[in-house]
Design a protein around this motif. Structure first.
Motif, PDB file in Angstrom:
ATOM      1  N   GLN A 120     106.696  52.997  98.462  1.00 31.39           N
ATOM      2  CA  GLN A 120     107.107  52.659  97.167  1.00 31.39           C
ATOM      3  C   GLN A 120     107.748  54.171  97.266  1.00 31.39           C
ATOM      4  O   GLN A 120     109.096  54.376  96.436  1.00 31.39           O
TER       5      GLN A 120
ATOM      6  N   TYR B  24     113.549  52.682  98.990  1.00 33.51           N
ATOM      7  CA  TYR B  24     113.000  52.632  98.263  1.00 33.51           C
ATOM      8  C   TYR B  24     113.104  52.852  96.961  1.00 33.51           C
ATOM      9  O   TYR B  24     113.707  52.414  95.886  1.00 33.51           O
TER      10      TYR B  24
ATOM     11  N   GLN C  84     109.952  55.198  91.609  1.00 34.16           N
ATOM     12  CA  GLN C  84     108.958  54.753  92.809  1.00 34.16           C
ATOM     13  C   GLN C  84     108.012  53.759  92.166  1.00 34.16           C
ATOM     14  O   GLN C  84     106.600  53.922  92.832  1.00 34.16           O
TER      15      GLN C  84
END
Lengths: 217, 217
Positions: free
Chosen positions: B42, B47, B54
């Protein structure tokens, strides 16, 4: 119509509900629940009967016979029942979703990790010092604000989403109050600061400030 | 129609979104984000561009060009866009408010205090042992479940609110999964257990279970 808000001057979740009620120009009776006195009046038998979570705020709408906890549910309820003079959750589903998500970035991922019960538990369980607790809070507020600051680059004008106040602002301003309490350097977050300053020009936000409440000490 | 859910098999917030998508009988592409591998995918650049918080999940609806974080905002978005075959947030505003508040009792006051990033931070900051972390999670899950168990006495039938599955159930079942992981004695919470058992008779809930995901290890 009889509306009651049980809360605490310094509770940022209560502060959100006060802003929403003020923006809707609703009269309500504010019932202080002192979270600090004698270990916390939220643990009293009477308050626990009203709200088994022993957290503030609790909102009561006598006419509808509703006792409601959770500030976000309260704000959305108020917004659905009283559509005038402003809508806090926009009409279009994309806008609604984005406003809710930003409010939840605060209401789920910052505030509950940094509130009084957490600080008390850290202290009693791990013998945290006050300084440890301040560090803990700063860490989570800064982590959250960093991502919110990035999100705002796509949406901000005068307020979080353009030129109308929404539920996102109702959540952001009390969180900035907490950030300042715990010494977060707001210079890192110019967009959040701008929204904060704009909202605090509005009478509904000013009247909702912690220091302007009857139970402020 | 192209829907994508970025998430992690064990993340209870992702689990909520999977249940909602399944209850709506929507096809979606599940994109695993491994929170455990290499300190957490994450935090990758890709991402983070998608979701600056996150955290998982992130929901993408290509047709509407929306990237949405926060599981509650995702569930309400899905519920507003796809009204059939079941409504997860009821129609009447009192019912809506109560369902939202119960979901928030979990999504604000239990899950964010007990998730992986909190446990990691407790460990790195206060040198918490695994045992300390389990105690921390049990404390907050039990605190939350005690109040939810009381609330359910007024509302429960087969599910949290009567005989229809709502967003409250969508939130409760993943939290029970976490409670079991951390050794909470569910015998204390017979109503929560009953709702859990009933929901887990439903195919949409079964298919959403962590152990039934492609990325489960």
């Amino acid at each position: 119509m009889s509306l009651y808000l049980y809360g605490y001057w310094r509770s940022s979740a209560t502060y959100r509900a006060r802003i929403a009620l003020n923006l809707k120009q609703l009269e309500y009776t504010y019932v202080p629940v002192n979270l600090a006195k004698d270990g916390g009046m939220q643990f009293s038998q009477d308050y626990t009967a009203l709200n088994p979570s022993q957290l503030v705020p609790t909102f009561v709408d006598d006419d509808e016979d509703i006792f409601l906890n959770q500030s976000m549910a309260i704000v959305e309820y108020i917004d659905e029942r009283y559509e005038e003079p402003v809508k806090l959750v926009p009409t279009h589903r994309l806008d609604r979703a984005r406003v809710r998500a930003l409010a939840q970035d605060i209401g789920c991922d910052i505030q509950p990790i940094t509130n009084l019960r957490i600080l008390r538990h850290l202290k009693s369980t791990f013998q945290n010092s006050d300084e440890d607790n301040v560090k803990w809070n700063k860490h989570w507020i800064e982590t959250g604000f960093k991502s919110i600051e990035k999100r705002l680059t796509n949406t901000v004008a005068d307020y979080c989403f353009g030129f109308d106040v929404t539920m996102a602002d109702v959540f952001l301003i009390p969180q900035v109050y907490n950030a300042q309490r715990f010494g977060v350097d707001m210079g890192q977050f110019p967009l959040i600061q701008r929204v904060h300053d704009n909202c605090n020009q509005i009478e509904a936000f000013i009247a909702a400030k912690p220091e302007n409440q009857a139970d402020a000490t």
